[in-house]
Design a protein around this motif. Structure first.
Motif, mmCIF file in Angstrom:
data_model
loop_
_atom_site.group_PDB
_atom_site.id
_atom_site.type_symbol
_atom_site.label_atom_id
_atom_site.label_comp_id
_atom_site.label_asym_id
_atom_site.label_seq_id
_atom_site.Cartn_x
_atom_site.Cartn_y
_atom_site.Cartn_z
ATOM 1 N N LYS A 119 0.813 -1.209 0.000
ATOM 2 C CA LYS A 119 0.000 0.000 0.000
ATOM 3 C C LYS A 119 0.851 1.265 0.000
ATOM 4 N N GLY A 120 1.963 1.264 0.728
ATOM 5 C CA GLY A 120 2.820 2.442 0.752
ATOM 6 C C GLY A 120 3.346 2.784 -0.629
ATOM 7 N N ASN A 121 3.698 1.766 -1.400
ATOM 8 C CA ASN A 121 4.168 2.001 -2.757
ATOM 9 C C ASN A 121 3.066 2.591 -3.635
ATOM 10 N N VAL A 122 1.827 2.143 -3.419
ATOM 11 C CA VAL A 122 0.701 2.679 -4.180
ATOM 12 C C VAL A 122 0.465 4.144 -3.815
ATOM 13 N N VAL A 123 0.494 4.466 -2.518
ATOM 14 C CA VAL A 123 0.277 5.844 -2.083
ATOM 15 C C VAL A 123 1.366 6.754 -2.634
ATOM 16 N N ARG A 124 2.619 6.280 -2.638
ATOM 17 C CA ARG A 124 3.706 7.090 -3.197
ATOM 18 C C ARG A 124 3.425 7.434 -4.652
ATOM 19 N N ARG A 125 2.973 6.449 -5.407
ATOM 20 C CA ARG A 125 2.682 6.674 -6.832
ATOM 21 C C ARG A 125 1.494 7.619 -7.011
ATOM 22 N N MET A 126 0.455 7.445 -6.213
ATOM 23 C CA MET A 126 -0.725 8.301 -6.324
ATOM 24 C C MET A 126 -0.378 9.754 -6.021
ATOM 25 N N PHE A 127 0.348 9.963 -4.923
ATOM 26 C CA PHE A 127 0.685 11.330 -4.525
ATOM 27 C C PHE A 127 1.593 11.999 -5.555
ATOM 28 N N VAL B 135 -8.515 12.909 4.247
ATOM 29 C CA VAL B 135 -8.591 13.974 3.256
ATOM 30 C C VAL B 135 -7.374 14.868 3.457
ATOM 31 N N PHE B 136 -6.669 15.180 2.368
ATOM 32 C CA PHE B 136 -5.429 15.943 2.437
ATOM 33 C C PHE B 136 -5.528 17.219 1.611
ATOM 34 N N SER B 137 -4.736 18.202 2.036
ATOM 35 C CA SER B 137 -4.525 19.390 1.215
ATOM 36 C C SER B 137 -3.421 19.093 0.207
ATOM 37 N N ARG B 138 -3.339 19.940 -0.800
ATOM 38 C CA ARG B 138 -2.277 19.791 -1.789
ATOM 39 C C ARG B 138 -0.904 19.946 -1.138
ATOM 40 N N ARG B 139 -0.772 20.898 -0.211
ATOM 41 C CA ARG B 139 0.536 21.134 0.380
ATOM 42 C C ARG B 139 0.982 19.987 1.270
ATOM 43 N N PHE B 140 0.036 19.225 1.825
ATOM 44 C CA PHE B 140 0.427 18.020 2.563
ATOM 45 C C PHE B 140 0.989 16.995 1.596
ATOM 46 N N VAL B 141 0.226 16.691 0.544
ATOM 47 C CA VAL B 141 0.593 15.629 -0.390
ATOM 48 C C VAL B 141 1.941 15.908 -1.058
ATOM 49 N N LYS B 142 2.156 17.149 -1.466
ATOM 50 C CA LYS B 142 3.363 17.460 -2.222
ATOM 51 C C LYS B 142 4.586 17.719 -1.343
ATOM 52 N N SER B 143 4.422 17.689 -0.027
ATOM 53 C CA SER B 143 5.575 17.804 0.869
ATOM 54 C C SER B 143 5.870 16.497 1.589
ATOM 55 N N PHE B 144 5.098 15.451 1.268
ATOM 56 C CA PHE B 144 5.221 14.172 1.976
ATOM 57 C C PHE B 144 6.070 13.212 1.146
ATOM 58 N N PRO B 145 7.251 12.779 1.643
ATOM 59 C CA PRO B 145 8.155 11.970 0.826
ATOM 60 C C PRO B 145 7.702 10.529 0.601
ATOM 61 N N VAL B 146 6.915 9.951 1.491
ATOM 62 C CA VAL B 146 6.426 8.568 1.419
ATOM 63 C C VAL B 146 7.593 7.586 1.335
ATOM 64 N N LEU B 147 8.045 7.119 2.479
ATOM 65 C CA LEU B 147 9.145 6.165 2.540
ATOM 66 C C LEU B 147 8.680 4.739 2.807
ATOM 67 N N SER B 148 7.489 4.568 3.350
ATOM 68 C CA SER B 148 6.990 3.240 3.699
ATOM 69 C C SER B 148 6.546 2.480 2.459
ATOM 70 N N GLY B 149 6.558 1.148 2.573
ATOM 71 C CA GLY B 149 6.152 0.320 1.452
ATOM 72 C C GLY B 149 4.842 -0.409 1.655
ATOM 73 N N GLY B 150 4.411 -0.581 2.927
ATOM 74 C CA GLY B 150 3.235 -1.385 3.191
ATOM 75 C C GLY B 150 2.178 -0.663 4.006
ATOM 76 N N PHE B 151 1.508 -1.417 4.896
ATOM 77 C CA PHE B 151 0.407 -0.869 5.669
ATOM 78 C C PHE B 151 0.862 0.122 6.742
ATOM 79 N N GLU B 152 2.168 0.242 6.946
ATOM 80 C CA GLU B 152 2.656 1.223 7.912
ATOM 81 C C GLU B 152 2.582 2.647 7.378
ATOM 82 N N ILE B 153 2.085 2.820 6.167
ATOM 83 C CA ILE B 153 2.010 4.140 5.543
ATOM 84 C C ILE B 153 1.156 5.103 6.372
ATOM 85 N N GLU B 154 0.057 4.615 6.986
ATOM 86 C CA GLU B 154 -0.795 5.514 7.778
ATOM 87 C C GLU B 154 -0.035 6.084 8.975
#
Length: 311
Positions: free
Chosen positions: A65-73, A154-173
């Motif tokens: 899931k973390g990899n999916v969130v990284r790609r989406m963001f 629900v996120f703002s644009r500035r949250f999404v575009k400043s979040f590096p997303v390092l996790s790969g799995g369910f620890e993303i939350e």
């Protein structure tokens, strides 16, 4: 001011039985939003069903899931991002309320805190684990949320575009929660209904293995974000052990001017040196972390607050 561009992000894996219901629910709740389904190597007809339901379907080959969130963001450009699992367990009808609160109060994240009366929806092991991990996060970082593992946010644009997303799995939350806490972002929570999965849909979360991964993520993020406290605590324990070994030797030396247990004296000296090294390592890393945090903060400030203006 124009209406914000809203993107609904639905990560999913083998959700043929639930994805059409999820897409339909969010389309009814947010008619102007673009709904994206990110498939993570499903082996059933999830892709075909999601596309037939009217979603924009994309794929992420790296499992987790973390990899999916990284790609989406990284891929999606919007003003407001609504993220939920594609398993029909989250209440799509609550989405307008979450979006409105984000915009009206100019928040950067609103968490849909799960409330359910169905044991099948929220297993007792998951409930207990969530409470333990939430409490641990609060103890380590000073504050927390009531449901750090909720996938409805629900996120703002500035949250999404400043979040590096390092996790790969369910620890993303967990990583998302720590990112908000460390940058001191304005956040909120709204209680939302949580439903049992439709027949044919199965949970991918393992209570124990994923729970330990989330626990490891909390400890790792604490080491990364609070290195002075982390390594200082280790140094303090080593110093206490050195004192426990060294004080009897010092007393003996005072009375006899002899050191009868030379190996113990060498060990105590080594422990004090290690304690000092831990302290200085934490001090140096703390300076590095402050610099990294400043960079993330500047990236965050490079985007307007929700509700300020939209292109």
């Amino acid at each position: 001011m124009t209406e914000p561009r809203i993107a609904v992000l639905l990560p999913c894996y083998n959700e043929e039985a639930a994805i059409a219901q999820t897409v339909a629910g969010f389309r009814a709740a947010l008619p102007s939003a673009t709904i994206y389904v990110y498939d993570n190597n499903s082996k059933d007809r999830t892709v075909e069903v999601a596309r037939a339901a009217g979603a924009v379907v994309r794929s992420e080959r790296m499992q987790g899931k973390g990899n999916v969130v990284r790609r989406m963001f990284a891929d999606i450009d919007a003003d407001v991002y609504v993220m939920a699992d594609g398993d029909a367990t989250y209440d799509a009808e609550a989405a307008p309320q979450l979006v409105r609160r984000l915009i009206d109060e100019q928040l950067d994240m609103v968490v849909g805190s799960r409330v359910t009366q169905q044991d099948a929806a929220y297993r007792r092991g998951h409930v207990m684990g969530n409470k333990l991990l939430t409490g641990m996060l609060a103890q380590l970082f000073g504050r927390s949320f009531t449901d750090i593992l909720s996938g409805y946010r629900v996120f703002s644009r500035r949250f999404v575009k400043s979040f590096p997303v390092l996790s790969g799995g369910f620890e993303i939350e967990t990583e998302i929660s720590v990112h908000a806490l460390e940058l001191r972002m304005p956040v909120g929570e709204v209680e939302t209904r949580y439903f049992a999965r439709p027949e044919g849909s199965a949970s991918k979360l393992s209570t124990y293995s994923d729970g330990f991964r989330i626990l490891n993520t909390i400890v790792t993020l604490y080491r990364i974000e609070r290195p002075l406290l982390f390594f200082g605590a280790i140094g303090g324990l080593l110093a206490l052990l050195a004192l426990a070994l060294g004080i009897p030797l010092a007393i003996t030396y005072y009375h006899t001017h002899l050191v009868p247990r030379l190996p113990t004296a060498i060990m105590a000296t080594g422990l004090i040196i290690l304690a000092a090294l831990c302290f200085f390592a934490g001090l140096i890393l703390d300076t590095v972390v402050r610099g990294r945090r400043e960079v993330r903060r500047l990236a965050y400030l490079g985007h307007p607050a929700p509700g300020e203006r939209y292109p």
